[in-house]
Design a protein around this motif. Structure first.
Motif, PDB file in Angstrom:
ATOM      1  N   THR A 226       0.815  -1.206   0.000  1.00  0.00           N
ATOM      2  CA  THR A 226       0.000   0.000   0.000  1.00  0.00           C
ATOM      3  C   THR A 226       0.851   1.258   0.000  1.00  0.00           C
ATOM      4  OG1 THR A 226      -1.754  -1.175   1.154  1.00  0.00           O
ATOM      5  CG2 THR A 226      -1.804   1.215   1.261  1.00  0.00           C
ATOM      6  N   LEU A 227       1.919   1.230   0.782  1.00  0.00           N
ATOM      7  CA  LEU A 227       2.827   2.381   0.782  1.00  0.00           C
ATOM      8  C   LEU A 227       3.389   2.625  -0.614  1.00  0.00           C
ATOM      9  CD1 LEU A 227       4.900   1.850   4.066  1.00  0.00           C
ATOM     10  CD2 LEU A 227       3.209   3.640   3.605  1.00  0.00           C
ATOM     11  N   ILE A 228       3.765   1.546  -1.245  1.00  0.00           N
ATOM     12  CA  ILE A 228       4.328   1.666  -2.594  1.00  0.00           C
ATOM     13  C   ILE A 228       3.294   2.233  -3.562  1.00  0.00           C
ATOM     14  CG2 ILE A 228       5.239   0.366  -4.562  1.00  0.00           C
ATOM     15  CD1 ILE A 228       6.353  -1.641  -2.429  1.00  0.00           C
ATOM     16  N   LEU A 229       2.093   1.657  -3.507  1.00  0.00           N
ATOM     17  CA  LEU A 229       1.079   2.073  -4.477  1.00  0.00           C
ATOM     18  C   LEU A 229       0.635   3.504  -4.242  1.00  0.00           C
ATOM     19  CD1 LEU A 229      -1.020  -1.190  -4.824  1.00  0.00           C
ATOM     20  CD2 LEU A 229       0.815  -0.304  -6.282  1.00  0.00           C
ATOM     21  N   ASP A 230       0.538   3.893  -2.990  1.00  0.00           N
ATOM     22  CA  ASP A 230       0.128   5.270  -2.736  1.00  0.00           C
ATOM     23  C   ASP A 230       1.190   6.252  -3.223  1.00  0.00           C
ATOM     24  OD1 ASP A 230      -2.273   4.469  -1.798  1.00  0.00           O
ATOM     25  OD2 ASP A 230      -1.805   4.670   0.322  1.00  0.00           O
ATOM     26  N   ALA A 231       2.435   5.896  -3.026  1.00  0.00           N
ATOM     27  CA  ALA A 231       3.501   6.743  -3.564  1.00  0.00           C
ATOM     28  C   ALA A 231       3.438   6.762  -5.084  1.00  0.00           C
ATOM     29  CB  ALA A 231       4.865   6.238  -3.102  1.00  0.00           C
ATOM     30  N   ALA A 232       3.183   5.619  -5.668  1.00  0.00           N
ATOM     31  CA  ALA A 232       3.129   5.533  -7.132  1.00  0.00           C
ATOM     32  C   ALA A 232       1.975   6.364  -7.679  1.00  0.00           C
ATOM     33  CB  ALA A 232       2.986   4.076  -7.567  1.00  0.00           C
ATOM     34  N   ILE A 233       0.837   6.272  -7.041  1.00  0.00           N
ATOM     35  CA  ILE A 233      -0.315   7.042  -7.508  1.00  0.00           C
ATOM     36  C   ILE A 233       0.034   8.523  -7.547  1.00  0.00           C
ATOM     37  CG2 ILE A 233      -2.628   7.817  -6.851  1.00  0.00           C
ATOM     38  CD1 ILE A 233      -3.131   4.954  -5.814  1.00  0.00           C
ATOM     39  N   GLU A 234       0.601   9.000  -6.470  1.00  0.00           N
ATOM     40  CA  GLU A 234       0.941  10.422  -6.404  1.00  0.00           C
ATOM     41  C   GLU A 234       1.978  10.801  -7.458  1.00  0.00           C
ATOM     42  OE1 GLU A 234      -0.172  12.973  -5.000  1.00  0.00           O
ATOM     43  OE2 GLU A 234       1.454  14.440  -5.057  1.00  0.00           O
ATOM     44  N   LEU A 235       3.033   9.999  -7.565  1.00  0.00           N
ATOM     45  CA  LEU A 235       4.121  10.377  -8.475  1.00  0.00           C
ATOM     46  C   LEU A 235       3.730  10.228  -9.939  1.00  0.00           C
ATOM     47  CD1 LEU A 235       7.207   8.948  -6.572  1.00  0.00           C
ATOM     48  CD2 LEU A 235       6.637  11.339  -6.963  1.00  0.00           C
ATOM     49  N   PHE A 236       3.062   9.130 -10.275  1.00  0.00           N
ATOM     50  CA  PHE A 236       2.633   8.975 -11.672  1.00  0.00           C
ATOM     51  C   PHE A 236       1.657  10.084 -12.039  1.00  0.00           C
ATOM     52  CE2 PHE A 236       3.337   4.069 -11.450  1.00  0.00           C
ATOM     53  CZ  PHE A 236       4.683   4.267 -11.572  1.00  0.00           C
ATOM     54  N   TRP A 237       0.860  10.492 -11.057  1.00  0.00           N
ATOM     55  CA  TRP A 237      -0.129  11.534 -11.302  1.00  0.00           C
ATOM     56  C   TRP A 237       0.548  12.871 -11.590  1.00  0.00           C
ATOM     57  CZ3 TRP A 237      -4.239  13.331  -7.169  1.00  0.00           C
ATOM     58  CH2 TRP A 237      -5.345  13.891  -7.828  1.00  0.00           C
ATOM     59  N   THR A 238       1.545  13.200 -10.794  1.00  0.00           N
ATOM     60  CA  THR A 238       2.159  14.527 -10.939  1.00  0.00           C
ATOM     61  C   THR A 238       3.335  14.552 -11.915  1.00  0.00           C
ATOM     62  OG1 THR A 238       3.539  14.059  -9.009  1.00  0.00           O
ATOM     63  CG2 THR A 238       1.518  15.287  -8.630  1.00  0.00           C
ATOM     64  N   SER A 239       4.002  13.429 -12.087  1.00  0.00           N
ATOM     65  CA  SER A 239       5.220  13.454 -12.906  1.00  0.00           C
ATOM     66  C   SER A 239       5.156  12.572 -14.131  1.00  0.00           C
ATOM     67  CB  SER A 239       6.424  13.006 -12.076  1.00  0.00           C
ATOM     68  OG  SER A 239       6.626  13.868 -11.000  1.00  0.00           O
ATOM     69  N   SER A 240       4.095  11.925 -14.355  1.00  0.00           N
ATOM     70  CA  SER A 240       3.954  10.954 -15.436  1.00  0.00           C
ATOM     71  C   SER A 240       4.696   9.677 -15.077  1.00  0.00           C
ATOM     72  CB  SER A 240       4.458  11.495 -16.775  1.00  0.00           C
ATOM     73  OG  SER A 240       5.828  11.207 -16.994  1.00  0.00           O
ATOM     74  N   TYR A 241       4.370   8.630 -15.796  1.00  0.00           N
ATOM     75  CA  TYR A 241       4.998   7.329 -15.542  1.00  0.00           C
ATOM     76  C   TYR A 241       6.482   7.364 -15.872  1.00  0.00           C
ATOM     77  CZ  TYR A 241       6.000   2.346 -16.312  1.00  0.00           C
ATOM     78  OH  TYR A 241       6.544   1.088 -16.289  1.00  0.00           O
ATOM     79  N   HIS A 242       6.800   7.827 -17.065  1.00  0.00           N
ATOM     80  CA  HIS A 242       8.197   7.750 -17.484  1.00  0.00           C
ATOM     81  C   HIS A 242       9.104   8.685 -16.689  1.00  0.00           C
ATOM     82  CE1 HIS A 242       6.764   5.726 -21.269  1.00  0.00           C
ATOM     83  NE2 HIS A 242       7.859   5.048 -21.010  1.00  0.00           N
ATOM     84  N   ALA A 243       8.577   9.813 -16.291  1.00  0.00           N
ATOM     85  CA  ALA A 243       9.425  10.763 -15.565  1.00  0.00           C
ATOM     86  C   ALA A 243       9.560  10.398 -14.093  1.00  0.00           C
ATOM     87  CB  ALA A 243       8.873  12.175 -15.716  1.00  0.00           C
ATOM     88  N   THR A 244       8.828   9.414 -13.657  1.00  0.00           N
ATOM     89  CA  THR A 244       8.985   8.924 -12.285  1.00  0.00           C
ATOM     90  C   THR A 244       9.983   7.787 -12.294  1.00  0.00           C
ATOM     91  OG1 THR A 244       6.691   9.462 -11.729  1.00  0.00           O
ATOM     92  CG2 THR A 244       7.814   7.833 -10.346  1.00  0.00           C
ATOM     93  N   ASN A 245      11.043   7.909 -11.537  1.00  0.00           N
ATOM     94  CA  ASN A 245      11.983   6.799 -11.519  1.00  0.00           C
ATOM     95  C   ASN A 245      11.893   6.009 -10.208  1.00  0.00           C
ATOM     96  OD1 ASN A 245      13.846   7.950  -9.556  1.00  0.00           O
ATOM     97  ND2 ASN A 245      14.323   9.389 -11.182  1.00  0.00           N
ATOM     98  N   MET A 246      12.457   4.843 -10.245  1.00  0.00           N
ATOM     99  CA  MET A 246      12.294   3.931  -9.117  1.00  0.00           C
ATOM    100  C   MET A 246      12.997   4.435  -7.872  1.00  0.00           C
ATOM    101  SD  MET A 246      10.220   1.785 -10.254  1.00  0.00           S
ATOM    102  CE  MET A 246      10.225   0.555  -8.962  1.00  0.00           C
ATOM    103  N   ASN A 247      14.023   5.235  -8.039  1.00  0.00           N
ATOM    104  CA  ASN A 247      14.641   5.864  -6.877  1.00  0.00           C
ATOM    105  C   ASN A 247      13.643   6.763  -6.166  1.00  0.00           C
ATOM    106  OD1 ASN A 247      17.194   4.846  -6.740  1.00  0.00           O
ATOM    107  ND2 ASN A 247      18.103   6.390  -8.073  1.00  0.00           N
TER     108      ASN A 247
ATOM    109  N   PRO B 260      -5.836  11.121 -13.061  1.00  0.00           N
ATOM    110  CA  PRO B 260      -4.773  10.113 -12.971  1.00  0.00           C
ATOM    111  C   PRO B 260      -4.974   8.970 -13.947  1.00  0.00           C
ATOM    112  CG  PRO B 260      -6.194  10.076 -11.017  1.00  0.00           C
ATOM    113  CD  PRO B 260      -6.578  11.288 -11.796  1.00  0.00           C
ATOM    114  N   PHE B 261      -6.204   8.655 -14.248  1.00  0.00           N
ATOM    115  CA  PHE B 261      -6.464   7.525 -15.145  1.00  0.00           C
ATOM    116  C   PHE B 261      -6.206   7.917 -16.602  1.00  0.00           C
ATOM    117  CE2 PHE B 261      -9.126   7.262 -11.352  1.00  0.00           C
ATOM    118  CZ  PHE B 261      -8.628   6.088 -10.808  1.00  0.00           C
TER     119      PHE B 261
END
Lengths: 197, 197, 197, 197
Positions: free
Chosen positions: C8-29, C108-109
């Motif tokens: 859940t921690l991972i997904l919530d972080a992912a939701i926020e970052l993919f939402w604001t920075s796009s998928y590709h601009a979000t890196n795993m770091n 986000p979708f």
DNA sequence: AATGAATGAGAGTTCATTCAT
DNA sequence: GATGAATGAACTCTCATTCAT
């Protein structure tokens, strides 16, 4: 720098590192550093680490062929002397390297072939090709001995050439596992013994 | 499960994986999974991956000694038959494995010895010990042949034993690099040829 | 921490970052840091970045469904009020976020769906599933309006539900490209206008 | 080749690649290759990838304006026919591309706008400008309908133009996420329905 | 004894960009 | 104007190992 020069730098570094550290224990950082260039530059010349390994095997054949096989054959008339010098040259270089850095490296072709035979068909085939090249020289030696009537065996020369290649492989493997270059001298005697008793 | 049982599960998995995938390409995830236990459990029995490798070599010696060497010697009187059966047993098992999964695995001791000789003294020594064990059996065969007057050579039996070990190593190396278990049959003939012509 | 908590921690972080920075601009770091854990930990819970994206879409649906759709429907009787509140809730949250960090994030979708529809079938399907869930609520609203005789159209409710979903998508897309959350209020009016004139 | 010609090659390649692969998933290698020139040449015409994106949006507007909007308006008198033809032309091209390579690409402006709105103000503004251009055509159509007394709404034409642009955006977004160009035909009907019932 | 969960370090590879000619 | 060659930084993902229970 020309494209071929850079490739050569990479391959020479790869030959040395794969030889002393194995393929898997050599990383692309160390490889690019040893080649004196940026990691990204390496990847502009080779698509992958595996591709480097394959090309490195090919280049190692070329290098070995010259100063080990061609030279030994050219500088001796008697096939047994030719054989002896092949071993002598390998012995000298392994001994020098051993004294320089304390590493008995074994055979670069066996090393990488054994490590990657099941993981990389490309490397495996390159190593087979290498052995085939060397067996060509052994075959000439065996046939010369047969012509002289000194050969002990009544077997196809290709077979005996393979035996000689196997003897070299076993010798260098033993010298690596024992960490003792002197073993190579024993291998030389055994090769001769095998051919002419 | 007793402590020893667990260790055995780990080592048997390690033998198989190091044999087919090399030491470096085998990771602790795969190893623990193949051993049927948690990764942390593995580390409660061995302090490191290297320690597993060393113990795995030792265990592989025990396993090999029985069904290859002891059995071959016990079930044959003639030393040449003993030698032949050693190769035959190895050939049969390699062929069966090759037919089962398409992999000619080579010699587990040479494989890991060549890969790690310069990186792990522990593994290197374990492999040397392995070869020493096998050479003991070859020595008996050579000496029996000498007693019979059938031996072609006038060399110390320890030396000839080492030659036979090298022949096995070269044979299995070739079978791996060529991916062809039939090569082992050639190796058997060459061993005999070397001893008695 | 339990496995589900970490995911859940991972997904919530992912939701926020993919939402604001796009998928590709979000890196795993950045993702692992935002989730408050080591990068390797993230990979113990998801096999790849793409797998995270898919799961993140699914989780975003669950989260959105509750506080946007379920709550809006439960707290209003009149279908038009329900629709109005859906937009109102989205408007309020987008406005608050915009005032907090100056970013109008869009949907986000739509964001991830448009970015990855051709690169990842998994993500594309997850986004389609998300829209289907939301259309379920729109369908209920449309049918309630039809029952009341207030609906202007003589069209299948599923079609009108899709129209409402499209209106939301277009509205949030416009609010992102214009960087103006107020656009969402216009979208609310247009939705109502479209249904009842 | 003139300076302008080269720029055009770059931008046309960029339009296609950003459209099908997104901005981030398109790399400068692929872009320069698609443009038929060296990577360094690209950088002699544009200072950065972002600059290319901005210019590519501008050029895509020019290209779209002609064969979609101008032509549709010129070849039809009735504003509803003009609107219908705009959708028809877009539908035909998307369908042809979909049949050619299996990709429903969505709207190039929405795609890049949504991906980069928060990362590049330049791109965001270029996309807004694009929409403004298209809304000009929609405004004319809406006003012609109002003059005819056929328009259902009593709203500013600029607002209805924006609604039409949003309808197009939502339609192409849906066609991409669903990977179905037929959705565009539904969007055409909805646009008409929205204007005249 | 056993394990679910976590991690620092580093793997191979690719990125947008620049240099030298 | 054009290009072959090079690069620092960053990418996704994996490694052997350890912690907490």
């Amino acid at each position: 720098m020309t494209k071929q020069d850079t490739k050569t730098l990479i391959l020479d570094a790869a030959i040395e590192l794969f030889w002393t550290s194995s393929y898997h224990a050599t990383n692309m950082n160390a490889l690019s550093e040893a080649a004196g260039m940026n990691k990204a530059t390496v990847y502009q010349h080779f698509r992958s680490k595996e591709a480097i390994a394959i090309a490195a095997v090919d280049r190692a054949v070329e290098r070995t062929e010259g100063w080990v096989f061609t030279d030994s054959v050219e500088q001796n008339e008697d096939p047994l002397d030719q054989l002896a010098e092949i071993y002598q040259r390998i012995y000298q270089s392994h001994k020098a390297l051993y004294e320089a850095d304390g590493m008995a490296r074994g055979c670069p072709f066996v090393n990488i072939g054994v490590e990657l035979a099941l993981a990389s068909n490309g490397v495996r085939e390159a190593v087979n090709k290498a052995f085939a090249v060397f067996e060509g020289y052994y075959k000439d030696i065996v046939e010369a001995l047969a012509d002289d009537g000194r050969l002990k065996h009544d077997l196809p020369s290709a077979q005996l050439a393979r035996d000689l290649q196997d003897n070299m492989n076993a010798t260098l493997t033993a010298s690596k596992v024992k960490q003792d270059p002197e073993v190579i001298l024993e291998g030389a005697k055994r090769a001769r013994r095998y051919l002419v008793g």
